[in-house]
Scaffold this motif. Structure first.
Motif, short mmCIF file in Angstrom:
data_model
loop_
_atom_site.label_atom_id
_atom_site.label_comp_id
_atom_site.label_asym_id
_atom_site.label_seq_id
_atom_site.Cartn_x
_atom_site.Cartn_y
_atom_site.Cartn_z
N VAL A 86 0.95 -1.23 -0.25
CA VAL A 86 0.31 -0.42 0.10
C VAL A 86 0.97 1.28 0.19
O VAL A 86 0.55 2.33 -1.16
CB VAL A 86 -1.15 -0.34 1.33
N ILE A 87 1.94 1.05 1.04
CA ILE A 87 2.86 2.16 0.85
C ILE A 87 3.54 2.13 -0.30
O ILE A 87 4.12 3.38 -0.89
CB ILE A 87 3.18 2.79 2.64
N ALA A 88 4.78 1.37 0.56
CA ALA A 88 6.21 1.55 -0.96
C ALA A 88 5.83 1.10 -2.07
O ALA A 88 6.92 1.73 -3.16
CB ALA A 88 7.04 0.02 -0.26
N LEU A 212 -16.32 -3.71 -4.33
CA LEU A 212 -15.54 -2.68 -3.78
C LEU A 212 -14.08 -2.72 -3.28
O LEU A 212 -13.15 -3.27 -4.08
CB LEU A 212 -15.64 -1.54 -2.92
N ALA A 213 -13.76 -4.00 -2.65
CA ALA A 213 -12.62 -5.14 -1.88
C ALA A 213 -12.43 -5.28 -3.89
O ALA A 213 -10.64 -5.59 -2.95
CB ALA A 213 -13.30 -6.05 -1.27
N LEU A 214 -13.10 -6.32 -4.39
CA LEU A 214 -12.46 -7.42 -5.70
C LEU A 214 -11.64 -5.85 -6.37
O LEU A 214 -10.77 -6.21 -6.98
CB LEU A 214 -13.41 -7.96 -6.38
N THR A 215 -12.12 -4.54 -6.69
CA THR A 215 -11.41 -2.99 -6.95
C THR A 215 -10.28 -3.61 -6.55
O THR A 215 -9.18 -3.12 -7.56
CB THR A 215 -12.55 -2.25 -7.26
N VAL A 216 -10.11 -3.46 -5.41
CA VAL A 216 -9.17 -3.06 -4.41
C VAL A 216 -7.91 -4.64 -5.12
O VAL A 216 -6.78 -4.15 -5.36
CB VAL A 216 -9.06 -3.30 -2.78
N LEU A 217 -8.54 -5.45 -4.99
CA LEU A 217 -7.48 -6.41 -5.19
C LEU A 217 -6.73 -6.59 -6.84
O LEU A 217 -5.82 -7.11 -7.53
CB LEU A 217 -8.14 -8.09 -5.06
N VAL A 218 -7.64 -5.90 -7.82
CA VAL A 218 -7.82 -5.71 -9.29
C VAL A 218 -6.63 -4.54 -8.95
O VAL A 218 -5.92 -5.07 -9.92
CB VAL A 218 -8.53 -5.35 -9.84
N PHE A 220 -4.50 -3.70 -7.22
CA PHE A 220 -3.15 -4.19 -6.41
C PHE A 220 -2.44 -5.54 -6.71
O PHE A 220 -1.04 -5.48 -6.77
CB PHE A 220 -3.45 -4.31 -4.82
N SER A 221 -3.47 -6.00 -7.68
CA SER A 221 -2.45 -6.81 -8.93
C SER A 221 -2.05 -6.53 -9.70
O SER A 221 -0.99 -7.03 -9.95
CB SER A 221 -3.82 -7.54 -9.44
N PRO A 259 1.05 -9.09 -3.79
CA PRO A 259 -0.43 -8.18 -2.84
C PRO A 259 -1.24 -7.92 -2.90
O PRO A 259 -2.40 -8.19 -1.88
CB PRO A 259 0.28 -6.77 -3.46
N VAL A 260 -2.26 -9.09 -3.68
CA VAL A 260 -3.05 -9.41 -3.46
C VAL A 260 -3.39 -10.52 -2.81
O VAL A 260 -4.17 -10.86 -1.89
CB VAL A 260 -3.90 -10.00 -4.91
N LEU A 261 -2.48 -11.83 -2.61
CA LEU A 261 -2.92 -13.04 -1.60
C LEU A 261 -3.01 -12.20 0.05
O LEU A 261 -4.05 -12.50 0.49
CB LEU A 261 -1.58 -13.51 -1.47
N PRO A 262 -1.57 -11.47 0.54
CA PRO A 262 -2.00 -11.03 1.54
C PRO A 262 -3.25 -9.95 2.30
O PRO A 262 -4.02 -10.10 2.66
CB PRO A 262 -1.13 -10.51 1.80
N LEU A 263 -3.75 -9.52 0.67
CA LEU A 263 -4.99 -8.48 1.10
C LEU A 263 -5.99 -9.28 0.64
O LEU A 263 -6.91 -8.43 2.08
CB LEU A 263 -4.32 -7.07 -0.09
#
Length: 273
Positions: A86-88, A212-218, A220-221, A259-263
């Motif tokens: 999310v940051i780095a 919305l959560a799935l949008t976040v995952l996409v 970060f993919s 990123p997707v897995l831990p999120l």
């Protein structure tokens, strides 16, 4: 080249599919452990480690995974990985620092151990929730990638990150997002193969927040994909390695998953502990 890609894909399917579908969770975890170790080896090479250092780093990553199995709760591990992405992750994509130099290099060596351990635990936790659950989680990344490829080919006009990955477009990213939205909404509505990531999200968060959560995952993919592209571009290589003929390296196949897995595990509140 196409023949090589197909043969490699068939071999990978012949190994991973039976283990994922039928093997005990311990065998699945061992297989993912091998994946993590090879990915860590490539990570060190992209950070311009020479000689025996990448091998030692791969061993360290394997030991970190083994040590982390003693954790009673893996949520802090997922949180640490999520903070990185999310940051780095976005910071690096915007500012484009030299990742294999200065303070970034030791930071990424340490961060990598956390990222790979979190990746392993997230997949094991997803598999423990069921075969359909882990496949639905992987499908988010696969659909985003496939949708982006075909949408980009057909409609791509505006470059997403030309200095990092010239082939990616905003239209492609939108197509990948749309593919995930359609499939996840259909699966949740039809209650197909439950429990899945989609059924968990729709049941606990409702349709709007689930999408919305799935949008976040996409999103970060894409971050994970671009972050590895930045590493490769700065290292002056096209692929993370040649371990998978026709497909590049292990990191080339799991970059978006990191990123997707831990999120995803944080969002659905699952832990491997």
């Amino acid at each position: 080249m196409l023949k090589t890609r197909v043969i490699t894909a068939l071999v990978l399917l012949a190994v991973f599919l039976p283990v994922t579908l039928f093997a005990p969770i311990g065998a699945f975890g061992a297989l993912i452990g091998f994946v993590v170790v090879f990915a860590a080896w490539e990570w060190a090479r992209l950070l311009k480690a020479n000689g025996v250092v990448p091998v030692l780093y791969a061993v360290a990553a394997g030991l970190a995974v083994v040590a982390s199995t003693r954790l009673s709760d893996t949520r802090p591990l997922f949180e640490a990985a999520a903070i990185f992405w999310v940051i780095a992750g976005p910071y690096a994509l915007v500012r484009k620092p030299t990742l294999a130099d200065g303070a970034w290099r030791p930071f990424l060596f340490v961060a990598g151990l956390v990222l790979f351990a979190a990746c392993w635990h997230a997949l094991v936790a997803a598999r423990a929730a069921g075969v359909a659950f882990v496949l639905s989680l992987l499908l988010v990344v696969w659909l985003a990638d496939i949708g982006a490829y075909f949408s980009g080919k057909a409609f791509g006009r505006h470059k997403l990150a030309p200095a990092i990955s010239p082939g990616k477009t905003w239209e492609g990213a939108a197509g990948g997002w749309l593919a995930v939205m359609v499939v996840s909404a259909a699966a949740a509505t039809l209650h197909a193969f439950e429990p899945t990531l989609y059924s968990a999200l729709f049941a606990h968060a409702g349709p709007v927040r689930a999408l919305l959560a799935l949008t976040v995952l996409v999103a970060f993919s894409v971050v994970g994909d671009l972050f590895e592209s930045l590493l490769k571009r700065q290292a002056g290589v096209k692929d993370s390695s040649g371990l998978l003929p026709g497909h590049g390296g292990v990191l080339d196949r799991i970059d978006a998953l990191l990123p997707v897995l831990p999120l995803a595990m944080l969002i659905v509140g699952r832990s491997a502990g």
